[in-house]
Design a protein around this motif. Structure first.
Motif, short mmCIF file in Angstrom:
data_model
loop_
_atom_site.label_atom_id
_atom_site.label_comp_id
_atom_site.label_asym_id
_atom_site.label_seq_id
_atom_site.Cartn_x
_atom_site.Cartn_y
_atom_site.Cartn_z
N GLU A 152 42.60 -18.19 -13.68
CA GLU A 152 43.49 -18.82 -14.66
C GLU A 152 43.47 -20.34 -14.53
O GLU A 152 44.25 -21.02 -15.18
CB GLU A 152 44.92 -18.30 -14.49
CG GLU A 152 45.08 -16.87 -14.99
CD GLU A 152 46.52 -16.36 -14.93
OE1 GLU A 152 46.77 -15.30 -15.53
OE2 GLU A 152 47.37 -17.00 -14.29
N MET A 155 37.07 -23.16 -14.03
CA MET A 155 36.08 -22.53 -13.16
C MET A 155 35.51 -23.51 -12.14
O MET A 155 35.29 -23.15 -10.97
CB MET A 155 34.93 -21.96 -14.00
CG MET A 155 33.94 -21.14 -13.21
SD MET A 155 34.62 -19.57 -12.61
CE MET A 155 34.58 -18.61 -14.14
N GLN A 180 35.86 -13.63 -17.31
CA GLN A 180 35.28 -14.67 -18.16
C GLN A 180 33.76 -14.59 -18.26
O GLN A 180 33.09 -15.57 -18.56
CB GLN A 180 35.69 -16.05 -17.61
CG GLN A 180 37.18 -16.30 -17.66
CD GLN A 180 37.56 -17.68 -17.19
OE1 GLN A 180 36.78 -18.62 -17.27
NE2 GLN A 180 38.78 -17.82 -16.70
N GLU A 200 37.26 -4.79 -15.39
CA GLU A 200 36.56 -6.00 -14.95
C GLU A 200 35.31 -5.63 -14.15
O GLU A 200 34.26 -6.27 -14.29
CB GLU A 200 37.50 -6.85 -14.10
CG GLU A 200 38.67 -7.42 -14.89
CD GLU A 200 39.89 -7.72 -14.04
OE1 GLU A 200 40.85 -8.30 -14.60
OE2 GLU A 200 39.90 -7.39 -12.84
#
Length: 331
Positions: A152, A155, A180, A200
């Motif tokens: 969050e 990166m 992401q 994920e």
């Protein structure tokens, strides 16, 4: 030892965990059912609760009794004051958190009568946590034995934090959420443990031509080829992985072995933040010398307890509260 014996004998004091990342004010409304696209449904009263994945994980660590240091940024708004107050109340060290002009991070959450939820994030101050900030708090970043990360925050900042901590000898734990896509190799190379949920996990390892497996239904997790999954995760670059499976528990993948950890059956009120409670227990467990498998066994109790209350941090219990709840369940 099995789960409840581990829970009853575990001491989290003395652990030192650093959590780098996000802090959000959670705007939560309950509804009978979640709306579909374009639909309006009637909800209950709006509540504002402390949240943000990293913030939640820090609160979970502190409530279990381990030292928790939070690193990140808050805005100059009232939500920033609120979030800081709540984390300090939970026992989190906030001395290295900085403020920037503008709003703090915020999350809009809808929860249905079964405890399922939808979540939308507005980054706010979290998007201003840049690599320069990471370098400015390098002393605090490397002060613990374990570092917890999620995605969050930008990166490049998450990657820089992982690099500094890994070089200093900390165990770096990455929660690849919100997902992401492809992760930078520099991040992968500096992560010691990956934590993902089943969706994920599949997004991370799926290849062209794969048929998406069933990730729900009776015994769905037993139908997956965990040896192949583990092989694909290792090919990505992760040797130690925990895959959370919702109400089906979790899988611990380590040293060539896949071990299943059962979930605890509770009357769920709100599942918001349960994954973060699980992550917090993993961080605290590793910081106090538990094996990964034992940490996951205790984490299943901690996250199940969180599902019995509303909100994220507001539903987290102390170690004593978690023990007492499941002791009562056995009577």
């Amino acid at each position: 030892m099995q789960g409840q014996e581990l829970l009853n004998t575990k001491d989290f004091s003395g652990g030192s965990v650093v959590i780098f990342g996000s802090m959000n004010a959670d705007y939560t409304v309950t509804t009978k059912r979640l709306p579909t696209g374009g639909e309006t449904v009637v909800g209950g009263p709006l509540t504002i609760l402390p949240g943000g994945k990293s913030s939640n994980q820090a609160a979970a660590v502190a409530r279990l009794g381990s030292g928790a240091t939070m690193l990140g940024k808050l805005g100059t708004d009232a939500n920033g004051d609120f979030l800081e107050t709540q984390l300090v109340k939970a026992g989190v060290d906030m001395s290295a958190v900085s403020r920037c002009d503008g709003p703090s991070g915020a999350t809009v959450i809808t929860v249905d009568e079964h405890g399922e939820n939808t979540i939308v994030i507005s980054a706010g101050a979290n998007e201003h946590v840049d690599p320069a900030y990471v370098d400015s708090v390098s002393k605090e970043l490397t002060s613990g034995s374990v570092l917890g990360l999620c995605l969050e925050s930008p990166m490049e900042s998450v990657t820089r934090a992982a690099q500094l901590a890994h070089q200093a000898g900390l165990t770096v734990v990455l929660n690849d959420s919100p997902f992401q896509g492809e992760l930078p190799q520099d991040l992968i190379d500096n992560v010691d443990l990956l934590l993902v949920n089943e969706h994920e996990m599949w997004q991370l390892i799926s290849q062209e031509g794969d048929e998406t497996p069933a990730l729900s239904g009776e015994g769905w997790w037993q139908k997956l080829d965990w040896a192949e999954i583990y092989g694909r995760l290792k090919a990505v670059g992760f040797q130690r992985v925990v895959v959370t499976l919702g109400s089906a528990g979790s899988m611990v993948l380590e040293d060539g072995v896949a071990e299943h950890v059962e979930a605890l059956k509770v009357s769920a009120v709100d599942t918001t933040g349960c994954g973060d409670a699980f992550m917090g227990a993993i961080l605290a467990g590793l910081a106090t010398g538990s094996s990964l498998l034992d940490s996951a066994r205790v984490a299943s109790y901690v996250s199940a307890y969180a599902a019995t209350g509303r909100g994220a941090q507001s539903s987290y219990g102390t170690l004593e509260q978690v023990r007492a709840y499941f002791a009562d369940c056995d009577k």
